[in-house]
Enzyme design. Structure first.
Site, PDB file in Angstrom:
ATOM      1  CB  ALA A  29      -0.921   0.003   1.215  1.00 54.84           C
ATOM      2  CG  ASP A  30       2.555   5.186  -1.562  1.00 50.60           C
ATOM      3  OD1 ASP A  30       3.609   5.079  -0.908  1.00 50.60           O
ATOM      4  OD2 ASP A  30       2.180   6.264  -2.071  1.00 50.60           O
ATOM      5  CB  THR A  31      -1.091   6.429   2.749  1.00 51.19           C
ATOM      6  OG1 THR A  31      -1.749   5.177   2.941  1.00 51.19           O
ATOM      7  CG2 THR A  31      -2.016   7.552   3.186  1.00 51.19           C
TER       8      THR A  31
END
Length: 202
Positions: A82-84
């Site tokens: 994931a990347d935020t």
């Protein structure tokens, strides 16, 4: 609900906690460090494209690492990455490198609305499923004292945009439209949907 055993290719304790709360059996996959902590934004790349590409790149790197280690050392399982990204006026606010940088980010977020995008990827050697959570967050006006006291806690230093909504910075949030867990770093609804899709396709 039964979920498949997966690898979480992230050092984020918040993502680990969310998967644990969901009852997803997982093992944290610690990849060798790459040069530079944050992925550079490509010329002309929009923040939306950036967050999705970065999540895919992490998945590809994790799959390559698994293949390199071999099934004897690491049994083949799906990989979750994931990347935020915190986006303000088309600028990406990453993790601050210093207290001064954290203070500058919080001054920009004060009294304004910003967007948080969390891209999630679930992949194995045969397929790659993707989802994106988009959340709008509005901060109250922060006084210099608010910002100084928050920075003194050390909480801003390992978080995109210099704040963690699940911590003391929750006191700054006037309104949120979207996914609270997405702002934390792993949107629950989108992650669950990917896991169900993956299981159905087995």
């Amino acid at each position: 609900m039964k979920f498949p055993q997966i690898y979480l290719a992230s050092a984020s304790p918040r993502r680990h906690e969310i998967l644990t709360q969901l009852g997803v059996p997982h093992e944290v996959l610690r990849l060798p460090p790459t040069e530079g902590e944050d992925e550079p934004r490509l010329p002309g790349e929009s923040p939306a494209d950036y967050v999705e590409r970065t999540a895919r790149d992490k998945a590809e790197r994790a799959l390559a690492y698994l293949a390199q280690q071999g099934p004897e050392r690491l049994p083949p399982r799906p990989v979750l990455t994931a990347d935020t990204t915190v986006i303000l006026q088309n600028d990406i606010l990453g993790k601050p490198a210093s207290v001064a940088e954290a203070r500058a980010m919080l001054e920009r977020l004060s009294g304004s609305e910003h967007e948080v995008r969390s891209a999630v990827v679930l992949a194995d050697s045969r397929r790659m499923l993707e989802a994106v959570s988009i959340t709008t967050v509005r901060f109250a006006v922060l006084s210099p004292e608010d910002i100084d006291l928050y920075c003194a806690t050390g909480e801003p230093m390992d978080k995109a945009g210099a704040y963690g909504i699940q911590g003391l910075a929750g006191l700054f949030v006037e309104h949120i439209s979207g996914s609270f867990s997405g702002v934390m770093g792993l949107p629950v609804y989108e992650t669950g949907r990917l896991l169900r899709q993956f299981t159905q396709q087995l």
